[in-house]
Design a protein around this motif. Structure first.
Motif, PDB file in Angstrom:
ATOM      1  N   LEU A 100       0.843  -1.189   0.000  1.00 13.90           N
ATOM      2  CA  LEU A 100       0.000   0.000   0.000  1.00 13.90           C
ATOM      3  C   LEU A 100       0.878   1.239   0.000  1.00 13.90           C
ATOM      4  O   LEU A 100       1.772   1.364   0.832  1.00 13.90           O
ATOM      5  CB  LEU A 100      -0.909   0.016   1.237  1.00 13.90           C
ATOM      6  CG  LEU A 100      -1.795   1.250   1.410  1.00 13.90           C
ATOM      7  CD1 LEU A 100      -2.840   1.316   0.305  1.00 13.90           C
ATOM      8  CD2 LEU A 100      -2.460   1.232   2.785  1.00 13.90           C
ATOM      9  N   THR A 101       0.625   2.134  -0.948  1.00 12.68           N
ATOM     10  CA  THR A 101       1.302   3.432  -0.950  1.00 12.68           C
ATOM     11  C   THR A 101       0.233   4.512  -0.878  1.00 12.68           C
ATOM     12  O   THR A 101      -0.856   4.364  -1.429  1.00 12.68           O
ATOM     13  CB  THR A 101       2.167   3.644  -2.213  1.00 12.68           C
ATOM     14  OG1 THR A 101       1.342   3.547  -3.372  1.00 12.68           O
ATOM     15  CG2 THR A 101       3.290   2.624  -2.293  1.00 12.68           C
ATOM     16  N   MET A 102       0.575   5.591  -0.178  1.00 15.41           N
ATOM     17  CA  MET A 102      -0.370   6.676   0.036  1.00 15.41           C
ATOM     18  C   MET A 102       0.350   7.996  -0.214  1.00 15.41           C
ATOM     19  O   MET A 102       1.454   8.197   0.273  1.00 15.41           O
ATOM     20  CB  MET A 102      -0.876   6.615   1.487  1.00 15.41           C
ATOM     21  CG  MET A 102      -2.011   7.529   1.788  1.00 15.41           C
ATOM     22  SD  MET A 102      -2.648   7.369   3.497  1.00 15.41           S
ATOM     23  CE  MET A 102      -2.306   5.713   3.989  1.00 15.41           C
ATOM     24  N   GLN A 103      -0.288   8.871  -0.976  1.00 17.21           N
ATOM     25  CA  GLN A 103       0.310  10.159  -1.285  1.00 17.21           C
ATOM     26  C   GLN A 103      -0.758  11.244  -1.167  1.00 17.21           C
ATOM     27  O   GLN A 103      -1.802  11.173  -1.808  1.00 17.21           O
ATOM     28  CB  GLN A 103       0.891  10.142  -2.699  1.00 17.21           C
ATOM     29  CG  GLN A 103       1.635  11.391  -3.055  1.00 17.21           C
ATOM     30  CD  GLN A 103       2.271  11.256  -4.425  1.00 17.21           C
ATOM     31  OE1 GLN A 103       1.841  10.462  -5.256  1.00 17.21           O
ATOM     32  NE2 GLN A 103       3.296  12.036  -4.659  1.00 17.21           N
ATOM     33  N   TYR A 104      -0.460  12.244  -0.318  1.00 16.88           N
ATOM     34  CA  TYR A 104      -1.385  13.362  -0.142  1.00 16.88           C
ATOM     35  C   TYR A 104      -1.046  14.468  -1.125  1.00 16.88           C
ATOM     36  O   TYR A 104       0.094  14.632  -1.533  1.00 16.88           O
ATOM     37  CB  TYR A 104      -1.305  13.919   1.283  1.00 16.88           C
ATOM     38  CG  TYR A 104      -1.959  13.044   2.298  1.00 16.88           C
ATOM     39  CD1 TYR A 104      -3.315  13.167   2.563  1.00 16.88           C
ATOM     40  CD2 TYR A 104      -1.247  12.077   2.989  1.00 16.88           C
ATOM     41  CE1 TYR A 104      -3.938  12.358   3.491  1.00 16.88           C
ATOM     42  CE2 TYR A 104      -1.855  11.264   3.922  1.00 16.88           C
ATOM     43  CZ  TYR A 104      -3.204  11.413   4.166  1.00 16.88           C
ATOM     44  OH  TYR A 104      -3.821  10.604   5.086  1.00 16.88           O
ATOM     45  N   GLY A 105      -2.056  15.244  -1.483  1.00 12.27           N
ATOM     46  CA  GLY A 105      -1.870  16.394  -2.358  1.00 12.27           C
ATOM     47  C   GLY A 105      -2.778  17.521  -1.926  1.00 12.27           C
ATOM     48  O   GLY A 105      -3.616  17.369  -1.031  1.00 12.27           O
ATOM     49  N   ASP A 106      -2.649  18.658  -2.543  1.00  9.87           N
ATOM     50  CA  ASP A 106      -3.507  19.817  -2.287  1.00  9.87           C
ATOM     51  C   ASP A 106      -3.598  20.162  -0.804  1.00  9.87           C
ATOM     52  O   ASP A 106      -4.685  20.346  -0.262  1.00  9.87           O
ATOM     53  CB  ASP A 106      -4.931  19.597  -2.819  1.00  9.87           C
ATOM     54  CG  ASP A 106      -4.974  19.399  -4.320  1.00  9.87           C
ATOM     55  OD1 ASP A 106      -4.050  19.881  -4.999  1.00  9.87           O
ATOM     56  OD2 ASP A 106      -5.922  18.777  -4.804  1.00  9.87           O
ATOM     57  N   SER A 163      -6.576  16.074  -0.545  1.00  2.67           N
ATOM     58  CA  SER A 163      -6.813  14.939  -1.437  1.00  2.67           C
ATOM     59  C   SER A 163      -5.778  13.855  -1.132  1.00  2.67           C
ATOM     60  O   SER A 163      -4.721  14.142  -0.565  1.00  2.67           O
ATOM     61  CB  SER A 163      -6.708  15.361  -2.912  1.00  2.67           C
ATOM     62  OG  SER A 163      -5.390  15.736  -3.219  1.00  2.67           O
ATOM     63  N   VAL A 164      -6.113  12.633  -1.487  1.00  4.07           N
ATOM     64  CA  VAL A 164      -5.203  11.507  -1.243  1.00  4.07           C
ATOM     65  C   VAL A 164      -5.309  10.524  -2.400  1.00  4.07           C
ATOM     66  O   VAL A 164      -6.394  10.340  -2.971  1.00  4.07           O
ATOM     67  CB  VAL A 164      -5.501  10.822   0.120  1.00  4.07           C
ATOM     68  CG1 VAL A 164      -6.863  10.151   0.110  1.00  4.07           C
ATOM     69  CG2 VAL A 164      -4.406   9.849   0.504  1.00  4.07           C
ATOM     70  N   HIS A 165      -4.171   9.950  -2.755  1.00  2.00           N
ATOM     71  CA  HIS A 165      -4.107   8.951  -3.810  1.00  2.00           C
ATOM     72  C   HIS A 165      -3.439   7.714  -3.218  1.00  2.00           C
ATOM     73  O   HIS A 165      -2.302   7.793  -2.750  1.00  2.00           O
ATOM     74  CB  HIS A 165      -3.323   9.480  -5.018  1.00  2.00           C
ATOM     75  CG  HIS A 165      -3.331   8.539  -6.172  1.00  2.00           C
ATOM     76  ND1 HIS A 165      -2.190   8.047  -6.713  1.00  2.00           N
ATOM     77  CD2 HIS A 165      -4.353   8.011  -6.883  1.00  2.00           C
ATOM     78  CE1 HIS A 165      -2.494   7.233  -7.718  1.00  2.00           C
ATOM     79  NE2 HIS A 165      -3.805   7.203  -7.831  1.00  2.00           N
ATOM     80  N   LEU A 166      -4.156   6.588  -3.228  1.00  3.37           N
ATOM     81  CA  LEU A 166      -3.624   5.342  -2.693  1.00  3.37           C
ATOM     82  C   LEU A 166      -3.504   4.320  -3.792  1.00  3.37           C
ATOM     83  O   LEU A 166      -4.303   4.315  -4.743  1.00  3.37           O
ATOM     84  CB  LEU A 166      -4.544   4.774  -1.607  1.00  3.37           C
ATOM     85  CG  LEU A 166      -4.643   5.580  -0.340  1.00  3.37           C
ATOM     86  CD1 LEU A 166      -5.847   6.477  -0.381  1.00  3.37           C
ATOM     87  CD2 LEU A 166      -4.697   4.683   0.856  1.00  3.37           C
ATOM     88  N   SER A 167      -2.507   3.482  -3.660  1.00  2.00           N
ATOM     89  CA  SER A 167      -2.343   2.372  -4.592  1.00  2.00           C
ATOM     90  C   SER A 167      -2.070   1.111  -3.785  1.00  2.00           C
ATOM     91  O   SER A 167      -1.164   1.091  -2.951  1.00  2.00           O
ATOM     92  CB  SER A 167      -1.174   2.670  -5.537  1.00  2.00           C
ATOM     93  OG  SER A 167      -1.029   1.611  -6.454  1.00  2.00           O
ATOM     94  N   TRP A 168      -2.885   0.086  -3.993  1.00  4.57           N
ATOM     95  CA  TRP A 168      -2.706  -1.196  -3.322  1.00  4.57           C
ATOM     96  C   TRP A 168      -2.476  -2.253  -4.384  1.00  4.57           C
ATOM     97  O   TRP A 168      -3.182  -2.294  -5.395  1.00  4.57           O
ATOM     98  CB  TRP A 168      -3.922  -1.552  -2.474  1.00  4.57           C
ATOM     99  CG  TRP A 168      -3.777  -2.877  -1.794  1.00  4.57           C
ATOM    100  CD1 TRP A 168      -3.087  -3.141  -0.656  1.00  4.57           C
ATOM    101  CD2 TRP A 168      -4.310  -4.127  -2.230  1.00  4.57           C
ATOM    102  NE1 TRP A 168      -3.168  -4.476  -0.349  1.00  4.57           N
ATOM    103  CE2 TRP A 168      -3.918  -5.108  -1.304  1.00  4.57           C
ATOM    104  CE3 TRP A 168      -5.090  -4.518  -3.324  1.00  4.57           C
ATOM    105  CZ2 TRP A 168      -4.263  -6.445  -1.432  1.00  4.57           C
ATOM    106  CZ3 TRP A 168      -5.447  -5.849  -3.451  1.00  4.57           C
ATOM    107  CH2 TRP A 168      -5.035  -6.792  -2.512  1.00  4.57           C
ATOM    108  N   GLU A 169      -1.472  -3.093  -4.148  1.00  8.98           N
ATOM    109  CA  GLU A 169      -1.139  -4.113  -5.144  1.00  8.98           C
ATOM    110  C   GLU A 169      -0.724  -5.396  -4.453  1.00  8.98           C
ATOM    111  O   GLU A 169      -0.021  -5.401  -3.439  1.00  8.98           O
ATOM    112  CB  GLU A 169       0.001  -3.622  -6.026  1.00  8.98           C
ATOM    113  CG  GLU A 169       0.356  -4.577  -7.124  1.00  8.98           C
ATOM    114  CD  GLU A 169       1.331  -3.991  -8.135  1.00  8.98           C
ATOM    115  OE1 GLU A 169       1.653  -4.703  -9.091  1.00  8.98           O
ATOM    116  OE2 GLU A 169       1.745  -2.836  -7.960  1.00  8.98           O
TER     117      GLU A 169
END
Length: 161
Positions: A143-149, A153-159
């Motif tokens: 799981l990676t998590m990146q905040y913006g703005d 806002s948040v963008h997550l990627s799970w693989e």
């Protein structure tokens, strides 16, 4: 020696984070969303009904949905997610139902299948984070998590392969 005389006074001042979907002043109480029927009462949005004459407006979640401007994006990747798609989507819908019951502004906007991922967009960052953490807790994976703005806002990627 000129102490302080030659210091620059035109420093760049950082503006506090600004969320266009959050009003500076409170909504008049009670206000009912004309779209989803959530009610702003007691300083927060709830699903309670109001028998009083109400003001009408569009709540921030419905406005985000209309604008197609998500606060959270969760990308689910890997062979595991393809093999367990139904189970994963059930987990996600159960999380949304629990979160939305308590916090009407936290909703899933859309679930779409891209070429190499399933993408879930949400109206709030908290639901997106809950989804990502629940996937990592239940199925492990990365799981990676990146905040913006300004953390609006948040963008997550799970693989998991």
């Amino acid at each position: 020696m000129d102490r302080g005389r030659n210091k620059r006074r035109d420093r760049l001042v950082q503006e506090k984070s600004h969320d266009v979907y959050r009003r500076r002043e409170k909504w008049p109480e009670p206000t009912q969303c004309s779209s989803c029927k959530a009610v702003f009462v007691g300083g927060r949005w709830t699903w309670s009904s109001s028998d009083q004459a109400v003001n009408n407006a569009v709540c921030p979640a419905c406005q985000r949905i209309a604008d197609r401007y998500p606060a959270g994006v969760v990308e689910i990747r890997g062979e595991f997610s393809k093999e367990h798609r139904t189970e994963i989507l059930n987990l996600i819908h159960n999380l949304e139902n629990a979160e939305k019951a308590e916090h009407p502004l936290e909703r899933i906007m859309a679930i779409s299948d891209e070429v190499d991922a399933t993408v879930i967009t949400t109206t709030g960052i908290h639901l997106a984070r809950h989804i990502g953490k629940a996937l990592a807790r239940a199925y492990e994976g990365d799981l990676t998590m990146q905040y913006g703005d300004g953390e609006q806002s948040v963008h997550l990627s799970w693989e998991r392969d």
